[in-house]
Design a protein around this motif. Structure first.
Motif, PDB file in Angstrom:
ATOM      1  N   SER A 210       0.844  -1.197   0.000  1.00 39.17           N
ATOM      2  CA  SER A 210       0.000   0.000   0.000  1.00 39.17           C
ATOM      3  C   SER A 210       0.879   1.245   0.000  1.00 39.17           C
ATOM      4  N   TYR A 211       0.314   2.305  -0.512  1.00 45.67           N
ATOM      5  CA  TYR A 211       0.910   3.647  -0.350  1.00 45.67           C
ATOM      6  C   TYR A 211      -0.228   4.543   0.102  1.00 45.67           C
ATOM      7  N   TYR A 212      -0.167   4.957   1.351  1.00 48.11           N
ATOM      8  CA  TYR A 212      -1.320   5.605   1.971  1.00 48.11           C
ATOM      9  C   TYR A 212      -0.804   6.486   3.103  1.00 48.11           C
ATOM     10  N   ASN A 213      -1.379   7.671   3.265  1.00 46.66           N
ATOM     11  CA  ASN A 213      -0.919   8.608   4.304  1.00 46.66           C
ATOM     12  C   ASN A 213       0.589   8.829   4.230  1.00 46.66           C
ATOM     13  N   ASN A 214       1.105   8.893   2.992  1.00 46.07           N
ATOM     14  CA  ASN A 214       2.526   9.138   2.766  1.00 46.07           C
ATOM     15  C   ASN A 214       3.445   8.057   3.363  1.00 46.07           C
ATOM     16  N   ARG A 215       2.929   6.831   3.490  1.00 45.16           N
ATOM     17  CA  ARG A 215       3.772   5.716   3.948  1.00 45.16           C
ATOM     18  C   ARG A 215       3.616   4.550   2.986  1.00 45.16           C
ATOM     19  N   ARG A 216       4.711   3.819   2.813  1.00 43.45           N
ATOM     20  CA  ARG A 216       4.642   2.575   2.043  1.00 43.45           C
ATOM     21  C   ARG A 216       4.760   1.417   3.028  1.00 43.45           C
ATOM     22  N   PHE A 217       3.846   0.457   2.907  1.00 41.58           N
ATOM     23  CA  PHE A 217       3.834  -0.654   3.861  1.00 41.58           C
ATOM     24  C   PHE A 217       3.169  -1.856   3.204  1.00 41.58           C
ATOM     25  N   SER A 218       3.253  -3.000   3.885  1.00 41.68           N
ATOM     26  CA  SER A 218       2.656  -4.200   3.287  1.00 41.68           C
ATOM     27  C   SER A 218       2.138  -5.132   4.376  1.00 41.68           C
ATOM     28  N   ALA A 219       1.403  -6.144   3.953  1.00 43.82           N
ATOM     29  CA  ALA A 219       0.882  -7.153   4.877  1.00 43.82           C
ATOM     30  C   ALA A 219       1.793  -8.371   4.793  1.00 43.82           C
ATOM     31  N   PRO A 220       1.945  -9.121   5.885  1.00 48.19           N
ATOM     32  CA  PRO A 220       2.829 -10.306   5.838  1.00 48.19           C
ATOM     33  C   PRO A 220       2.349 -11.310   4.783  1.00 48.19           C
ATOM     34  N   PRO A 221       3.296 -11.964   4.115  1.00 47.61           N
ATOM     35  CA  PRO A 221       2.915 -12.960   3.094  1.00 47.61           C
ATOM     36  C   PRO A 221       2.485 -14.264   3.757  1.00 47.61           C
ATOM     37  N   ASP A 222       1.313 -14.265   4.344  1.00 41.48           N
ATOM     38  CA  ASP A 222       0.885 -15.422   5.137  1.00 41.48           C
ATOM     39  C   ASP A 222      -0.648 -15.482   5.126  1.00 41.48           C
ATOM     40  N   ILE A 223      -1.180 -16.462   4.426  1.00 48.07           N
ATOM     41  CA  ILE A 223      -2.638 -16.562   4.282  1.00 48.07           C
ATOM     42  C   ILE A 223      -3.305 -16.770   5.644  1.00 48.07           C
ATOM     43  N   ASP A 224      -2.745 -17.652   6.478  1.00 46.46           N
ATOM     44  CA  ASP A 224      -3.357 -17.924   7.790  1.00 46.46           C
ATOM     45  C   ASP A 224      -3.372 -16.666   8.652  1.00 46.46           C
ATOM     46  N   TYR A 225      -2.268 -15.931   8.641  1.00 47.05           N
ATOM     47  CA  TYR A 225      -2.193 -14.689   9.417  1.00 47.05           C
ATOM     48  C   TYR A 225      -3.277 -13.722   8.941  1.00 47.05           C
ATOM     49  N   PHE A 226      -3.426 -13.634   7.633  1.00 53.86           N
ATOM     50  CA  PHE A 226      -4.423 -12.712   7.069  1.00 53.86           C
ATOM     51  C   PHE A 226      -5.829 -13.095   7.534  1.00 53.86           C
ATOM     52  N   ILE A 227      -6.137 -14.384   7.472  1.00 51.65           N
ATOM     53  CA  ILE A 227      -7.488 -14.829   7.860  1.00 51.65           C
ATOM     54  C   ILE A 227      -7.700 -14.610   9.363  1.00 51.65           C
ATOM     55  N   LYS A 228      -6.689 -14.975  10.165  1.00 48.13           N
ATOM     56  CA  LYS A 228      -6.830 -14.844  11.628  1.00 48.13           C
ATOM     57  C   LYS A 228      -6.957 -13.398  12.077  1.00 48.13           C
ATOM     58  N   ASN A 229      -6.352 -12.478  11.322  1.00 43.50           N
ATOM     59  CA  ASN A 229      -6.338 -11.075  11.744  1.00 43.50           C
ATOM     60  C   ASN A 229      -7.384 -10.215  11.044  1.00 43.50           C
ATOM     61  N   ALA A 230      -8.312 -10.864  10.364  1.00 43.49           N
ATOM     62  CA  ALA A 230      -9.263 -10.103   9.544  1.00 43.49           C
ATOM     63  C   ALA A 230     -10.191  -9.209  10.361  1.00 43.49           C
TER      64      ALA A 230
END
Ligand code: SF4
Length: 369
Positions: free
Chosen positions: A269-289
């Protein structure tokens, strides 16, 4: 309401991994995981503040392995929760053999208005070597079905591809691929050179194949540029060629430093003048939704981009495009020299690269930032 943004939604599933692929995607999946993933994406979309949304891009992986119902449900959530521009570009990536004829009809009705189809090569041996799941005829059939419902279609091809040592090098497969696509008047073509990435099956088996050397790679790029130019395509970005009126509207958001929010594991993402990303982990994504907006990414650890970094990004990304970049006086002298050497053109204070310049853009960028 917040400022306008673009949305990128990542689908990290594929039927099987291609031999050269190092993107974050997994070759597994069944109805249960696809449902969980869909629900997680919907929760993340529901967590977003309301924005004006200019473009939406469903990318992967292969989004279409989830099936049209799940994809439509996700798009419906975007439409309900965000202020989508009336003429927003909504792109879906798809691969042949993961969509059936009537799917295109359903997807078009749901609001998708642009397709990005994987092809890579029209040569059967090359497709096998790359580990693609379809043959050339599957692609042509898929394209014909798609074109009944979508007029705005982009097709990905690759160059600098490996070849069978015993047969020797030939540019013919690339030539035939371009001939086929231009005969079909494909509105948009993206051409990427194959990068041999460590850890991929192709890398492990590299001694079994031959690879074009740098000169051949350059010749192939030059060939693509001139062939497509002769066929009426505009070369509007290093890897992007379009018939008039079919330039992508999503990708220029990246090149012009517009804001975008990525949803899904490994999405940037590029948002609020920051570049960042989500961990490459499907389980983490689902658990943290269920967590609040951005809490499943490294947003809090990302530093704000300084004016100096922003200026470097502007030049680096702007030089990818045929629009080029506005330069300050001290850099114009370098740009003038680059123009004289045949790498681009300087109009007033705006410098843009040409086909020859695009090939060496990394070196040019180093000179200008
Ligand atoms: S379809 Fe695309 S993302 Fe999936 S394995 Fe092949 S190259 Fe990678």
């Amino acid at each position: 309401m917040k400022d306008s943004v673009s949305l990128y939604i990542h689908f990290p599933f594929c039927v099987r991994k291609c031999n050269y692929c190092s993107f974050y995607s997994v070759a597994y999946g069944d109805g249960e995981i696809f449902d969980k993933y869909t629900n997680a994406v919907i929760k993340r979309i529901n967590s977003l503040p309301r924005h004006q949304v200019r473009t939406v891009y469903f990318g992967g992986g292969t989004p279409t392995v989830l099936g049209v119902e799940r994809l439509n449900e996700i798009l419906e959530t975007v439409v309900k929760t965000q202020s989508l521009d009336q003429n927003a570009e909504i792109t879906l990536e798809a691969n042949p053999k993961t969509v059936k004829g009537n799917d295109f009809n359903i997807l078009r009705d749901a609001g998708f208005n642009r397709l990005s189809l994987g092809f890579q090569s029209g040569d059967e041996d090359t497709l096998k070597l790359l580990g693609r799941i379809y043959g050339a005829n599957d692609f042509y059939k898929c394209y014909d079905e798609a074109y009944k419902h979508f007029t705005n279609i982009s097709v990905d091809i690759m160059f600098a591809l490996p070849y069978d040592k015993s047969k020797g090098y030939s540019i013919k497969p690339l030539c035939e691929t371009l001939e086929a696509l231009t005969a079909m008047k494909v509105p948009h073509i993206s051409a990427y050179s194959l990068i041999l990435e460590e850890g991929t099956p192709l890398y492990r088996n590299k001694s079994s194949y031959a690879f074009p050397d740098e000169n051949r790679e350059e010749d192939e790029y030059t060939f693509i540029c001139s062939y497509l130019s002769d066929e009426g395509y505009q070369h509007y970005e290093i890897s992007s060629f379009s018939l008039p009126g079919f330039e992508s509207r999503h990708n220029p958001i990246y090149w012009k430093r517009g804001s975008y929010i990525g949803i899904g594991p490994a999405a940037h993402s590029y948002y609020n003048n920051r570049r960042f990303s989500a961990p490459p982990d499907i389980d983490y994504f689902i658990k943290n939704a269920d967590r609040p907006f951005l809490a499943d990414t490294d947003y809090d650890f990302a530093k704000e981009i300084t004016p100096d970094e922003a200026e470097k990004e502007r030049i680096m990304l702007g030089l990818r495009t045929s629009d080029g970049v506005l330069l300050e006086r001290e850099k114009l002298i370098i740009a003038e020299k680059l123009s004289e050497a045949g790498f681009g053109s300087l109009k007033g204070n705006v410098f843009s690269l040409n086909d020859k310049g695009f090939r060496v853009s990394n070196s040019v960028i180093t000179l200008l930032i």
